[in-house]
Design an enzyme around this catalytic site. Structure first.
Site: not given
Ligand code: WQD
Length: 341
Positions: A126, A151, A155
């Protein structure tokens, strides 16, 4: 053509990618625990591509489930790893859920790949890894900033886990794809985004408001340092995004390099503000959106858009769906799931 395992293949980006893989001749095996999708997605995929993918209901965090899958579906050559939890706010409340779901699943895949002769893994990363950019458009050489949510951290850590593992000599390759803001739906309206509960992301909230499911869309801030004061993002059509995965998979499987890791931004290269996106939706669909300006949302990035030149030049991939078409597709999908004509 090669057999590909798509984890999270009934999810939003996963399902669109399965369709494009099948259209390109790949054989697809999906594993999904249906925690944020439903089995009906397989019907949508089949309606579009004419092929029902093999489906395993299960959790990638469970090593035995995954081992059984590889035993029962021999010959998997590549993996695309979508299976992950992705709600930024929830990750702040439940960090362990995020670290477990997003990282244990990856560890399991990387552990088993060599044993089953899997040659490469395409990973869903992302643009969140860049944090608030110092310059826009942002390219892949930009520094990785400290993550602002668990979150986002999953990544970053996942990218490092893959890179370190390959550096240490693991016999597979990887392509890390950094998505900007995926939006829209398949033009057939057979598949699209299915948010559970109140949507956190802009487009599902907007289309639900237009459909009367929500009363009013709040634009989070109009006092940012941008031309109209609202935040700027790079909204990338989900079908364009899906196609990039097929190209990445082919490149990975064709490459002679056994130890390569490559990273690509997947965006359009155009920044669009939240207010401009609402305008695009209204223009494309003829439907007015009831919206109001509200306070800023904590943790939001002011502006970010991609420099996609690397993906354009090396992958030969370019986003080409017009944003108005993307909005029309998003609306067609919303009408379908809301039962509107
Ligand atoms: C976009 C813009 C909001 C809702 C997040 C994750 C990212 C990625 C995608 C994926 C922002 C504004 C939103 C609303 C609004 N992860 N907005 N009213 O925050 O860019 O990215 O989702 O799985 O990692 O961080 O996307 O769609 O939430 O917001 O004004 O009701 O829309 O403030 O400027 P974001 P988003």
């Amino acid at each position: 053509m090669a057999k590909i395992l798509v984890t999270g293949g009934t999810g939003y980006i996963g399902s669109h990618t399965v369709v494009e893989l099948q259209n390109a001749g790949f054989e697809v095996v999906i594993i999904d625990n249906l925690s944020n999708s439903n089995i009906g997605v397989l019907d949508g995929i089949e309606k579009i591509s004419g092929i029902r993918p093999t489906f395993v209901e299960g959790d990638v965090t469970d090593l035995d489930t995954l081992r059984n899958l590889f035993e029962q579906h021999p010959g998997i050559k590549g993996i695309i790893n979508f299976a992950a939890s992705k709600a930024v706010n929830e990750s702040v409340e439940k960090p362990l859920k995020y670290y477990r779901n997003n990282l244990v699943s990856l560890l399991n895949l990387l552990d088993l790949m060599p044993q089953y002769g899997v040659e490469g893994i395409v990973f869903s990363s992302s643009c969140t890894v860049y944090g608030e950019p110092d310059v826009n458009p942002i390219d892949e050489s930009a520094p990785i900033k400290t993550a602002t949510s668990p979150y986002g951290n999953t990544k970053q850590i996942a990218e490092e886990i893959i890179t370190d593992t390959i550096k240490a000599g693991a016999p597979f390759k990887s392509i890390l794809l950094r998505y900007f803001n995926p939006v829209g739906a398949h033009p057939s309206a057979e598949i699209g985004e299915l948010p559970l509960g109140v949507p956190q992301n802009l487009i599902p909230y907007l289309t639900q408001t237009a459909a009367g499911v929500r009363e009013v869309l709040t634009v989070f801030g109009n006092d940012y340092n941008t031309p109209d004061g609202s935040c700027i993002r790079d909204f990338i059509d989900v079908v364009d995004l899906a196609k990039a995965h097929v190209i990445a998979m082919k490149r990975m499987l064709d490459s002679k390099d056994s130890d390569s890791v490559e990273v690509f931004n997947l965006g359009t290269g155009n920044g669009l503000s939240v207010l401009q996106l609402i305008e695009s939706f209204e223009r494309a669909t003829g439907v007015k959106v009831n919206y109001k300006i509200g306070p800023r949302r904590e943790g939001d990035i002011e502006k970010i858009w991609a420099e996609p030149a690397k993906a354009n030049n090396i992958l030969g991939w370019k986003a080409n769906v017009d944003i108005d078409d993307t909005m029309r597709n998003a609306w067609r999908w919303q009408k379908k799931i809301s039962g509107l004509s």
